[in-house]
Structure formats: C-alpha cells, structure tokens
Design a protein around this motif. Sequence first.
Motif, mmCIF file in Angstrom:
data_model
loop_
_atom_site.group_PDB
_atom_site.id
_atom_site.type_symbol
_atom_site.label_atom_id
_atom_site.label_comp_id
_atom_site.label_asym_id
_atom_site.label_seq_id
_atom_site.Cartn_x
_atom_site.Cartn_y
_atom_site.Cartn_z
ATOM 1 N N CYS A 76 0.750 -1.373 0.153
ATOM 2 C CA CYS A 76 -0.044 -0.013 0.124
ATOM 3 C C CYS A 76 0.853 1.218 0.087
ATOM 4 O O CYS A 76 0.554 2.133 -0.716
ATOM 5 N N GLY A 77 1.709 1.092 0.745
ATOM 6 C CA GLY A 77 2.673 2.519 0.858
ATOM 7 C C GLY A 77 3.388 2.709 -0.392
ATOM 8 O O GLY A 77 3.275 4.062 -0.732
ATOM 9 N N PHE A 80 0.766 4.199 -2.736
ATOM 10 C CA PHE A 80 0.403 5.748 -2.515
ATOM 11 C C PHE A 80 1.519 6.672 -2.784
ATOM 12 O O PHE A 80 1.277 7.777 -3.083
ATOM 13 N N ASN A 81 2.887 6.226 -2.804
ATOM 14 C CA ASN A 81 4.100 6.944 -3.000
ATOM 15 C C ASN A 81 4.314 6.942 -4.619
ATOM 16 O O ASN A 81 5.104 8.026 -5.150
ATOM 17 N N ARG A 85 -1.877 9.782 -3.981
ATOM 18 C CA ARG A 85 -2.828 9.456 -2.894
ATOM 19 C C ARG A 85 -4.344 9.454 -3.779
ATOM 20 O O ARG A 85 -4.961 8.455 -3.504
ATOM 21 N N VAL A 128 -5.150 3.076 4.441
ATOM 22 C CA VAL A 128 -4.116 3.790 3.992
ATOM 23 C C VAL A 128 -4.728 5.174 3.553
ATOM 24 O O VAL A 128 -3.833 6.397 3.390
ATOM 25 N N ILE A 131 -4.406 8.884 4.956
ATOM 26 C CA ILE A 131 -3.430 9.830 4.357
ATOM 27 C C ILE A 131 -3.887 10.932 3.425
ATOM 28 O O ILE A 131 -3.491 12.192 3.572
ATOM 29 N N ARG A 410 5.391 8.797 5.272
ATOM 30 C CA ARG A 410 4.017 8.704 5.730
ATOM 31 C C ARG A 410 3.418 7.453 5.274
ATOM 32 O O ARG A 410 2.800 6.661 6.073
ATOM 33 N N SER A 411 3.671 6.908 3.982
ATOM 34 C CA SER A 411 2.917 6.030 3.376
ATOM 35 C C SER A 411 3.362 4.649 3.887
ATOM 36 O O SER A 411 2.782 3.454 4.046
ATOM 37 N N ASN A 414 2.398 4.208 7.566
ATOM 38 C CA ASN A 414 1.303 3.613 7.503
ATOM 39 C C ASN A 414 0.882 2.148 7.192
ATOM 40 O O ASN A 414 0.227 1.664 7.699
ATOM 41 N N SER A 415 1.842 1.804 6.018
ATOM 42 C CA SER A 415 1.764 0.287 5.858
ATOM 43 C C SER A 415 2.171 -0.525 6.869
ATOM 44 O O SER A 415 1.529 -1.486 7.099
#
Length: 494
Positions: A76-77, A80-81, A85, A128, A131, A410-411, A414-415
């Motif tokens: 997921c991280g 998102f990166n 987002r 996630v 974020i 952050r991502s 969060n993951s």
Amino acid sequence: MEKDKVRTSEFLIQSLATAIICFQACQTGFVSAWPSITVVNFLSNATMLSSPMTSLDVSLLGSLPNIGGLIISPFCGYAFNTFGRKYATMMFTLPYVFAWLIISLTSSIPLVLSAMCMAGVGIAGQNVAIIYISEISHDSIRGGLTASSASGYFLGILITYTLGGYLTYMQVIYTHLTLSILCILLIALLPESPVFLVLVGREEEAAKAIAFYRHLDVKSKEVEAEIAKIRLQMDPRLETLLEADNDPEVLGELVEKTLEVPVERKSESAWKHFKKSKSSKRALATVLIIMALSIMMGCVVLQVYAEPLFKEAVPTMPANQCAIFLALDFLVASILCVLAIDRFGRKFLLILTAAGSGICTALLGAQLQYHWAPAWFTVFLIYGFSFVFTLGCAVIPFVLTAEVFLPEVRSFCNSVVMAFTWVFNFITLVIFNPLVEAVGLGPVFYFFSIICFIGAVYSQFCVPETKGLSADAIQALFLRERRQSIKSNKSIKK
C-alpha cells in the motif's frame, strides 16, 4: 502551532472532499456486514448458491477479507507514493467493483469466497487512504476530517444491515456494485494531494491543488506560503534543528531563517529516510503501542460474541435488529469523535475513553460471571462499551497514524501500522478464543479492563498532543530531549 483558523469556504470544500474519500470507507462497511445478512441464505437448502455452504465456508466468508488485506498491506505504501494519493485510492476501490461483479455473476462457492478475499485488498487501501484526507485538511480540522473515515465505515455497515432487511439478495449486490463504481467516479473529480505533488516535484500542480482545497487564488501569497511549508517538512535539515533548539517560542522563526536557502533533496527510499529519522522511529513505536493496546481492549473479541450475548439477554429481539442498533451505536459515537477530536484533543479523548472502556469491561465481566443485574443490563453494557470505545480508542490510533509522520515516510509507516494491525487482530482472536473456553468470558473481560487502564496511563505519559500542529511541529514532540527541554523551560517561566 497553527494559530489561524480555517475559513468557512475551505472548511466546506475540504469537508466535501473528505466525504467523497470516506465513501470508500463505506465500501469496506458493505463488505464487512454483507456476510451477516447472507449467512442464513447460504446455509439453507434454498440458497442462491450452487449448494449450501459448510460451517468452514461461512467462517472463510467473514475471514478471507482479512487475508486479502494482510497480503496487500506491505504494498500500500509503495502504491500511494508511486501513483499518488488520489489514483492509489481509486485503484484500491476497484477490488470492491470486481468483488461485487463476480458475486453478481456466479453461484459458485469458491468464486464467492475468492471475491471476498479480493475485497480485502480494497479494505487495506481504505486504511491507508486516510493519508489523503490528512494531507488536504487544514491543521485545525485535520483530526475531525481524518476521523470521518471511521464514520464512513460504520455508515456502510448500517446501510448494509438496513438493506438486508428490505431488499432481495441480488438487489443488495447490485446496489453495492453501483455504489462502488460511483465512488471511483467521485474520487476522480478531486485534485491530487498537494503534499504528494510537492514530494514528486510537481509544484505547479501542487499550487492548483492548494488553491482548490483552500479556496484561494492560485497566484496568492497564501498558496506560496503553503508550498514553502510543505517543502520545509521535507527538508533534510529539519530534524537537526528541532533536536538542537531548546526554545519552542523561537523555533518557527529559527527554522524559517535557517531553511531559507533550500538544499537539493536526495532521492532516497522511504526506508532510508525512516532509518535516519529519530522522530519517525519514536512516532512509529508510539502508534504501534497505542494500536496494540486498543486492539487488546476487547472490542474485537466482543464483536465475535455479541450475537450469542444478545440472544441470551434479549431473546425476543431479532438478530438483524440488534445488529442495526449496534451499527447505529458505532456510527453515532464515531460522529461525536469527529466533532470532539479537534476541540478536546487526541490525548484527552484517548485517556477518557480508555478509562471509560476499562470501567465498562470490568462491569461486563462481573455481569457475565455473576449475573448480578437483569439480563437487559448486559445489552446496556455492550452498547455502552461499544460507544465509549468508538468515541476515542477505536478511531484515534488511525488519526495519529495519518498525521504524525513526515511526508517522505508517511505511506511506508502507515503500511507498517496497517500490517501490524491485521496480524495483531488475528493473534488476539487466536489467543482469546481458547482463553475464553478455559476461564470463561467474564474473567477475560477483567483482563480487557486492565489493558484499558494501562492504555489510559500510557496515553497520559507517552502520547503527545498533536491537535492543530503541522507535521514539522509534531516531529519536535517525538524528540525526547526537546520535550524535556520544553518542560524545563515552562517550569522555569512559571
């Protein structure tokens, strides 16, 4: 700390955008509640499936989304990166579409179970996606808007329970399929997160996104200041300054002056950024501990045993009606959390709800063991505990996960937290089911009560208050030496 207040126009825009993103959380609620309204049909000889389900199939129906979520969480991280987002949130909504489409077209039990596992991929993405909300929100309302994701989830559960009582099997599926497609179309209308756009060097687009979410002119000084603020949070010199400076009153001015001349940021992975950042490591440890404590406060186990407890306490009330009232209980509590979190702060709500949950679980344990009150009091305690827990402990760990880390990590962090949550939920259920059989449900709730009070104490002494703070200011709170110096300075001034 941000002194300025959010303007009405930007509050409305950010709230509307948050509602659209939280519509994805509704999809998670649909998936979570759907097995409950279909299990009777699936077990009967008149089932819509090719044959009645076995007890193992029913167990898999409810648990496979967790497996799908756990498998995809580490990616997921990265998503998102890499994709941003906005597009990652849309991408993680697609599994809901595919899941409902498969279920609408098949009567095969293996395919239905596979679709539920696929839906778990969307659940991981929803966790996630908060974020996205945190990065488009003004600091003064960030907590409430981020917490709205939980309200979206509980609203989805309530809608599904309600639909299950009035619509046919296929009508419910078609409704969920339509809503999942609508969710993707609505998210497509939103601009990308300005934090992500600055992170990948697309500052012109970031300015347009800020102008949209803040309701400003794209060429205004406020937009320039917001971009400068985001750049500051990504400056590699930030943490050194936060650690070295001892006076919080001049911190903002010193940081701004020192970072006036920008340095080129090296293109490093989130893992490398994380390894070098003391504040990120301490923030992650704090969030993981809070998450573990909240899981072990008993709500996960209570949900497993809620139905038999309701049947024992109120045998005349239909199971669907009990489920609707419980979902409504969760929804109201989560909405109150949204309204209270930016007013009273994360820390206060954590302490208050952890202590309140401790009292509820102690009373519930005594009631289950000794039956010292009428049967209806058991129902009252279940609803009371669910309400108090959801008001803070169930929601705030996810809010902290979305706001306490620097943009570069952050991502990734969060993951890590989400994967830890899946695993810890599983471990908790594995441990406590045999424990309930060994010592009884009542004594187990005494243990939950102890964990609740430990959570309250930990929140008091180890969780910093992040209400209204920007990401760079939050990092200072996780640098122990700074926190100690701040306290020393305050005591000297007094």
